[in-house]
Design a protein around this motif. Structure first.
Motif, PDB file in Angstrom:
ATOM      1  N   ASN A 111       0.830  -1.212   0.000  1.00 22.67           N
ATOM      2  CA  ASN A 111       0.000   0.000   0.000  1.00 22.67           C
ATOM      3  C   ASN A 111       0.863   1.259   0.000  1.00 22.67           C
ATOM      4  O   ASN A 111       0.553   2.237  -0.683  1.00 22.67           O
ATOM      5  N   LYS A 112       1.951   1.237   0.763  1.00 24.22           N
ATOM      6  CA  LYS A 112       2.830   2.411   0.840  1.00 24.22           C
ATOM      7  C   LYS A 112       3.502   2.650  -0.514  1.00 24.22           C
ATOM      8  O   LYS A 112       3.603   3.793  -0.972  1.00 24.22           O
ATOM      9  N   LEU A 113       3.930   1.582  -1.173  1.00 27.06           N
ATOM     10  CA  LEU A 113       4.545   1.727  -2.495  1.00 27.06           C
ATOM     11  C   LEU A 113       3.543   2.303  -3.495  1.00 27.06           C
ATOM     12  O   LEU A 113       3.862   3.241  -4.230  1.00 27.06           O
ATOM     13  N   ARG A 114       2.345   1.769  -3.520  1.00 32.64           N
ATOM     14  CA  ARG A 114       1.321   2.293  -4.443  1.00 32.64           C
ATOM     15  C   ARG A 114       0.999   3.763  -4.144  1.00 32.64           C
ATOM     16  O   ARG A 114       0.787   4.556  -5.056  1.00 32.64           O
ATOM     17  N   GLU A 115       0.959   4.095  -2.859  1.00 28.61           N
ATOM     18  CA  GLU A 115       0.692   5.479  -2.469  1.00 28.61           C
ATOM     19  C   GLU A 115       1.767   6.414  -3.026  1.00 28.61           C
ATOM     20  O   GLU A 115       1.460   7.446  -3.633  1.00 28.61           O
ATOM     21  N   ILE A 116       3.035   6.063  -2.823  1.00 30.66           N
ATOM     22  CA  ILE A 116       4.122   6.911  -3.307  1.00 30.66           C
ATOM     23  C   ILE A 116       4.050   7.062  -4.828  1.00 30.66           C
ATOM     24  O   ILE A 116       4.226   8.152  -5.358  1.00 30.66           O
ATOM     25  N   LEU A 117       3.787   5.972  -5.516  1.00 32.59           N
ATOM     26  CA  LEU A 117       3.724   6.024  -6.977  1.00 32.59           C
ATOM     27  C   LEU A 117       2.529   6.827  -7.474  1.00 32.59           C
ATOM     28  O   LEU A 117       2.539   7.306  -8.610  1.00 32.59           O
ATOM     29  N   SER A 118       1.519   7.009  -6.649  1.00 30.72           N
ATOM     30  CA  SER A 118       0.343   7.792  -7.047  1.00 30.72           C
ATOM     31  C   SER A 118       0.539   9.294  -6.844  1.00 30.72           C
ATOM     32  O   SER A 118      -0.242  10.094  -7.362  1.00 30.72           O
ATOM     33  N   TRP A 119       1.556   9.668  -6.066  1.00 28.92           N
ATOM     34  CA  TRP A 119       1.786  11.088  -5.820  1.00 28.92           C
ATOM     35  C   TRP A 119       2.096  11.809  -7.122  1.00 28.92           C
ATOM     36  O   TRP A 119       2.726  11.262  -8.028  1.00 28.92           O
ATOM     37  N   GLU A 120       1.659  13.056  -7.198  1.00 28.47           N
ATOM     38  CA  GLU A 120       1.828  13.864  -8.401  1.00 28.47           C
ATOM     39  C   GLU A 120       2.841  14.985  -8.178  1.00 28.47           C
ATOM     40  O   GLU A 120       3.003  15.471  -7.049  1.00 28.47           O
ATOM     41  N   LEU A 121       3.483  15.374  -9.247  1.00 30.86           N
ATOM     42  CA  LEU A 121       4.370  16.537  -9.199  1.00 30.86           C
ATOM     43  C   LEU A 121       3.578  17.737  -8.691  1.00 30.86           C
ATOM     44  O   LEU A 121       2.405  17.912  -9.041  1.00 30.86           O
ATOM     45  N   GLY A 122       4.201  18.527  -7.866  1.00 26.80           N
ATOM     46  CA  GLY A 122       3.549  19.723  -7.329  1.00 26.80           C
ATOM     47  C   GLY A 122       2.843  19.503  -6.004  1.00 26.80           C
ATOM     48  O   GLY A 122       2.432  20.460  -5.365  1.00 26.80           O
ATOM     49  N   GLU A 123       2.713  18.256  -5.549  1.00 27.31           N
ATOM     50  CA  GLU A 123       2.078  17.970  -4.261  1.00 27.31           C
ATOM     51  C   GLU A 123       3.106  17.951  -3.132  1.00 27.31           C
ATOM     52  O   GLU A 123       3.020  17.163  -2.206  1.00 27.31           O
ATOM     53  N   TRP A 124       4.061  18.839  -3.207  1.00 27.03           N
ATOM     54  CA  TRP A 124       5.190  18.815  -2.286  1.00 27.03           C
ATOM     55  C   TRP A 124       4.786  19.247  -0.881  1.00 27.03           C
ATOM     56  O   TRP A 124       3.968  20.132  -0.700  1.00 27.03           O
ATOM     57  N   THR A 125       5.385  18.648   0.116  1.00 28.45           N
ATOM     58  CA  THR A 125       5.191  19.079   1.502  1.00 28.45           C
ATOM     59  C   THR A 125       6.296  20.031   1.939  1.00 28.45           C
ATOM     60  O   THR A 125       6.160  20.718   2.939  1.00 28.45           O
ATOM     61  N   GLN A 126       7.397  20.055   1.157  1.00 30.54           N
ATOM     62  CA  GLN A 126       8.495  20.974   1.475  1.00 30.54           C
ATOM     63  C   GLN A 126       9.223  21.359   0.185  1.00 30.54           C
ATOM     64  O   GLN A 126       9.448  20.522  -0.686  1.00 30.54           O
ATOM     65  N   VAL A 127       9.576  22.630   0.095  1.00 28.32           N
ATOM     66  CA  VAL A 127      10.376  23.145  -1.009  1.00 28.32           C
ATOM     67  C   VAL A 127      11.540  23.911  -0.382  1.00 28.32           C
ATOM     68  O   VAL A 127      11.319  24.832   0.401  1.00 28.32           O
ATOM     69  N   ALA A 128      12.756  23.501  -0.710  1.00 28.29           N
ATOM     70  CA  ALA A 128      13.946  24.132  -0.133  1.00 28.29           C
ATOM     71  C   ALA A 128      14.815  24.698  -1.247  1.00 28.29           C
ATOM     72  O   ALA A 128      15.034  24.051  -2.267  1.00 28.29           O
ATOM     73  N   THR A 129      15.307  25.895  -1.033  1.00 30.73           N
ATOM     74  CA  THR A 129      16.163  26.556  -2.010  1.00 30.73           C
ATOM     75  C   THR A 129      17.545  26.778  -1.406  1.00 30.73           C
ATOM     76  O   THR A 129      17.791  26.451  -0.249  1.00 30.73           O
ATOM     77  N   GLY A 130      18.436  27.347  -2.200  1.00 27.70           N
ATOM     78  CA  GLY A 130      19.748  27.709  -1.677  1.00 27.70           C
ATOM     79  C   GLY A 130      20.815  26.655  -1.873  1.00 27.70           C
ATOM     80  O   GLY A 130      21.814  26.646  -1.153  1.00 27.70           O
TER      81      GLY A 130
END
Length: 155
Positions: A111-130
C-alpha cells in the motif's frame, strides 16, 4: 557513513539484527519483488530502507524504522531536484506504526509503495532553495547521474 558511534557494530547492530530478523523475510521479498534497492541501517539509523527511482522523476524511499522492541513505523519520502533553480522538492507521507508480531507487513508495504507512486508533481510538503553553492561544486552531470543508480520499481 556512520552517525557517530564507533562501536555501532558491537553495541547496536546485534540488537537491530535480532529485531529485524522477525520481519526480514517479508522485507527482502518485498525488495526483490519490486526491484528496490535495500539499504540496512543507513547512517546507523535503526531502519531498513527501500530506495527507487520515482517514475515521475527523482528518488523515493520507504523506511521501516524500529520504534520499540515490538513495533516499527513505515515512513515514505519522495524528492526531486531542480538543478536550474537550485531547489529541492520533497513529499513526506504519513508514517504508519505497526506491531511486528500482528500486522500484515506485506500489505502495508504494498500500500505504501502504491501510495508513493500515485503522488503527483507539485504535491510537495516541502520546497527548499539555496543549493547553488553545494550543487555547483559537484557539477550538474555528477548529481543528475546519481539518480540513475537507483532501480526502477516493478509493480
Amino acid at each position: 557513513m556512520p552517525n557517530g558511534n564507533p562501536k555501532f557494530h558491537e553495541e547496536e547492530l546485534p540488537a537491530l539484527e535480532a529485531f529485524f530478523s522477525k520481519i526480514a523475510g517479508v522485507l527482502t521479498q518485498f525488495a526483490a519483488r519490486h526491484n528496490l534497492m535495500l539499504v540496512k541501517y543507513y547512517h546507523q539509523v535503526p531502519s531498513w530502507r527501500f530506495n527507487f527511482r520515482h517514475p515521475k522523476g527523482g528518488v523515493a524511499t520507504i523506511d521501516v524504522m524500529k520504534e520499540t522492541d515490538d513495533s516499527a513505523k513505515i515512513h515514505s519520502y519522495w524528492w526531486l531536484n531542480d538543478y536550474d533553480r537550485f531547489t529541492h522538492f520533497s513529499k513526506l507521507g504519513e508514517p504508519e506504526l505497526f506491531n511486528t508480531g500482528e500486522a500484515n507487513l506485506d500489505s502495508l508495504l504494498e500500500n505504501k509503495l502504491r501510495e508513493i507512486l500515485s503522488w503527483e508533481l507539485g504535491e510537495w510538503t516541502q520546497v527548499a532553495t539555496g543549493y547553488e553553492d553545494y550543487w555547483k561544486s559537484y557539477g550538474r552531470d555528477f548529481i543528475e547521474k546519481d539518480v540513475e543508480r537507483y532501480p526502477e520499481p516493478k509493480l
